[in-house]
Scaffold this motif. Structure first.
Motif, short mmCIF file in Angstrom:
data_model
loop_
_atom_site.label_atom_id
_atom_site.label_comp_id
_atom_site.label_asym_id
_atom_site.label_seq_id
_atom_site.Cartn_x
_atom_site.Cartn_y
_atom_site.Cartn_z
N LEU A 128 25.18 52.97 16.46
CA LEU A 128 24.19 53.96 16.81
C LEU A 128 24.13 54.23 18.25
O LEU A 128 24.13 55.42 18.75
CB LEU A 128 22.86 53.70 16.49
CG LEU A 128 21.84 54.83 16.53
CD1 LEU A 128 22.25 56.01 15.97
CD2 LEU A 128 20.53 54.20 16.15
N PHE A 129 24.41 53.27 19.23
CA PHE A 129 24.43 53.44 20.56
C PHE A 129 25.34 53.94 21.13
O PHE A 129 25.58 54.91 21.80
CB PHE A 129 24.47 51.85 21.21
CG PHE A 129 24.53 51.93 22.69
CD1 PHE A 129 23.61 52.43 23.74
CD2 PHE A 129 25.88 51.87 23.34
CE1 PHE A 129 23.87 52.41 25.16
CE2 PHE A 129 26.21 51.75 24.56
CZ PHE A 129 25.14 52.24 25.37
N ARG A 130 26.91 53.80 20.52
CA ARG A 130 28.01 54.48 20.84
C ARG A 130 27.76 56.24 20.44
O ARG A 130 28.26 56.84 21.31
CB ARG A 130 29.35 53.74 20.08
CG ARG A 130 29.44 52.55 20.69
CD ARG A 130 29.82 52.51 21.98
NE ARG A 130 30.02 51.31 22.59
CZ ARG A 130 30.03 51.04 23.96
NH1 ARG A 130 30.08 52.07 24.70
NH2 ARG A 130 30.33 49.94 24.33
N MET A 131 27.31 56.24 19.40
CA MET A 131 27.09 57.70 19.00
C MET A 131 25.96 58.40 19.67
O MET A 131 26.45 59.61 20.04
CB MET A 131 26.48 57.69 17.30
CG MET A 131 27.73 57.06 16.46
SD MET A 131 26.83 57.19 14.82
CE MET A 131 26.46 58.80 14.33
N SER A 132 24.94 57.61 20.24
CA SER A 132 23.97 58.13 21.05
C SER A 132 24.47 58.73 22.57
O SER A 132 24.30 59.50 23.14
CB SER A 132 22.84 57.34 21.06
OG SER A 132 21.94 57.37 20.02
N VAL A 133 25.38 57.70 22.90
CA VAL A 133 26.20 57.91 24.42
C VAL A 133 27.18 59.10 24.17
O VAL A 133 27.13 59.99 25.00
CB VAL A 133 26.98 56.69 24.75
CG1 VAL A 133 27.64 57.08 25.86
CG2 VAL A 133 25.79 55.73 25.14
N ALA A 134 27.84 59.25 23.17
CA ALA A 134 28.64 60.41 22.90
C ALA A 134 27.81 61.81 22.88
O ALA A 134 28.32 62.70 23.32
CB ALA A 134 29.50 60.53 21.66
N GLY A 135 26.81 61.86 22.34
CA GLY A 135 25.67 62.92 22.28
C GLY A 135 25.87 64.07 21.35
O GLY A 135 26.81 64.36 20.79
N ILE A 136 25.00 64.87 20.89
CA ILE A 136 24.93 65.65 20.07
C ILE A 136 26.22 66.91 20.48
O ILE A 136 26.20 67.25 21.54
CB ILE A 136 23.80 66.41 19.87
CG1 ILE A 136 22.53 65.56 19.31
CG2 ILE A 136 23.47 67.46 19.06
CD1 ILE A 136 22.78 64.81 18.18
N GLY A 137 26.98 67.23 19.45
CA GLY A 137 27.99 68.15 19.61
C GLY A 137 29.32 67.70 19.79
O GLY A 137 30.18 68.42 19.99
N ALA A 138 29.34 66.40 20.09
CA ALA A 138 30.67 65.83 20.51
C ALA A 138 31.57 65.63 19.35
O ALA A 138 31.02 65.47 18.27
CB ALA A 138 30.46 64.50 21.47
N MET A 139 32.59 65.33 19.46
CA MET A 139 33.67 64.80 18.45
C MET A 139 34.22 63.59 18.67
O MET A 139 34.69 63.30 19.82
CB MET A 139 34.85 65.87 18.12
CG MET A 139 34.45 67.19 17.49
SD MET A 139 33.76 67.14 15.86
CE MET A 139 35.28 66.39 14.93
N SER A 140 33.57 62.36 18.06
CA SER A 140 34.02 61.01 18.25
C SER A 140 35.35 60.64 17.55
O SER A 140 35.42 60.84 16.22
CB SER A 140 32.63 59.95 18.13
OG SER A 140 31.90 60.36 19.10
N ASP A 141 36.10 59.86 18.13
CA ASP A 141 37.23 59.21 17.69
C ASP A 141 36.74 58.00 16.93
O ASP A 141 36.32 57.14 17.62
CB ASP A 141 38.25 58.85 18.49
CG ASP A 141 39.41 58.36 17.92
OD1 ASP A 141 40.27 59.23 17.08
OD2 ASP A 141 39.80 57.22 18.25
#
Length: 462
Positions: free
Chosen positions: A325-338
């Protein structure tokens, strides 16, 4: 680096000669005498502030919860009491953006910020989040403020020298030194903060909350938030919220949000231990195995399935749900995460959209009027957005939840977060059914509800 190299050589006996000679050696020049953290402290401390916050709390009568006296004291007004809190903060921009802990300034009615040169500013909270224990403030009328640069916290390594700056016990601004003792600490911090932390042995005490943890270049790597202690003082185990998450808070505050928006995973998972890794066919324990997926989950849309093991998010390993959840939060809303994941012994990549929780199904929110059986009762369908707003995960995913019991609903025993399963023996399908079914029960009303995982039956007469 010259300062650090010489200090380390002195500490480890790196100069020529015996170990005893190295331990007793005195500085041999004015340059060696002047080696210290003083220039770094002089550079960083103007951007670390003391925060004094006041909030008004209502104290309930001690008899209000007593089974015999509660009906007498249920509507008795509570006594107002002023609660003061003391903490620290860090200025992050020239226009007076300050980051601190939520438990320092959350729900405060009056916030006063004092710089180390004794200048004072009033402040207001732009964005706060109790779960992350972070808050972003704006100093009123501030300009040309000293501020610290944020460092990418993913570049921090165990063993780095750090300084902790804050106002412990209210004695005044204090600097302590130590090292980074650990990374990716989760589930170990006290207080409201949940998630992922940098661990340090730099002494942190009450009043340090919200203060700066900086590296030897004067860059902010974390916000000091809590300690593990039995005595109330520092035992050398302190935790700081990484600067990567702070950066997302600042961004969302600038974007106008007053509540932190977390990307929605739409899944539940568990860490992979040694026994589970053998079952899943993994060479070594690690990652988060997906145990359930919401149909609208962005992970499901990206092709992941129950039983897949998430190994990395954006190139960083994840070993617990809070870390993911931390990694997702750092990526931020609207990002595409690998996302790197394992399935049946094979490893694959997926591009997962970082989105807010959807309003599916529509909440159909209803607030009962004055002519209702329970005036003021507010109900909604359960959906991912409602769960996020209430900060919980319901045991049932298709039902009706109480958002606000209202004065009469609270008297009947309902509370926010209760799931209404049935009224007068009939199942509730939609928020609008509740008042209709209560009216059909005559003088006696029975409500079946779920609070957490506990079923309960509430009965009252009209």
């Amino acid at each position: 680096m010259r300062v650090l190299l010489v200090c380390l050589m002195l500490a480890t006996g790196g100069f020529t000669g015996s170990q005893s000679a190295a331990e007793t050696r005195v500085p041999g020049s004015q340059a060696e005498i002047s080696l210290s953290f003083a220039p770094l402290v002089k550079q960083a401390t103007p951007a670390v502030v003391n925060i004094y916050a006041r909030r008004v709390v209502q104290e309930r009568s001690p008899f209000a919860g007593d089974p015999f006296f509660r009906d007498f004291f249920r509507n008795a007004p509570g006594r107002a009491r002023v609660q003061n809190s003391l903490g620290s903060g860090v200025i992050l921009s020239a226009d007076g953006i300050v980051v601190s802990n939520y438990h320092v300034v959350g729900q405060a009615t009056d916030i006063r910020v004092v710089l180390n040169n004794r200048q004072e500013y009033a402040a207001k909270v732009l964005l706060g989040d109790e779960e992350a224990d972070l808050a972003i403030l704006q100093l009123e009328g501030a300009e040309d403020m000293p501020h610290l640069e944020l460092r990418d916290s993913d570049t921090v390594e165990v063993g780095e020298l750090v300084l902790a700056i804050g106002n412990p016990f209210g004695v005044g601004q204090t600097v302590s030194s130590g090292i980074v003792s650990g990374l990716a600490r989760s589930g170990t911090a006290t207080g409201n903060a949940r998630g992922y932390f940098i661990q340090t042995d730099a002494p942190i005490n009450p009043g340090n909350s919200g203060g700066a943890l900086i590296d030897v270049m004067g860059r902010l790597i974390g916000i000091n938030t809590s300690i593990l202690t039995r005595s109330g003082g520092s035992n050398g185990i302190g935790f700081a919220i990484p600067a990567g998450l702070v950066a997302q808070f600042v961004k969302q505050a600038h974007d106008g949000f007053d509540r932190f928006q977390r990307p929605w995973a739409g899944m539940t998972g568990q860490p992979v231990d040694a026994d589970l890794s053998e079952t899943l066919g993994l060479d070594v324990p690690g990652g988060v195995v997906i145990s359930a997926l919401h149909p609208a989950s962005p992970f499901a849309e990206a092709g992941l399935q129950v039983g897949d093991v998430i190994l990395e998010v954006d190139g960083s390993a994840v070993n617990t749900p809070p870390e993911m959840l931390f990694r997702m939060s750092v990526a931020g809303i609207g990002a595409m995460s690998d996302v790197l994941y394992a399935r049946d012994g094979d490893v694959a990549h997926a591009q997962v959209a970082m989105t807010t929780p959807p309003e599916v199904p529509a909440r159909e929110q209803v607030s009962l009027g004055e002519d209702a059986v329970l005036p003021g009762l507010t109900l909604s369908r359960i959906n991912p957005r409602v769960e996020a707003e209430l900060g919980t995960s319901f045991a049932v995913k298709d039902g009706v939840v109480v958002l606000d019991p209202g004065p009469y609903g609270a008297r009947a025993g309902l509370a926010a977060g209760d799931v209404v399963l049935g009224v007068n023996g009939r199942a509730v399908q939609a928020p609008g059914d509740v008042d209709v079914l209560m009216r059909q029960g005559g003088r006696r009303v029975q409500i079946e509800a779920l609070r957490g995982t506990r079923r309960m039956v509430l009965q009252f007469r009209l």
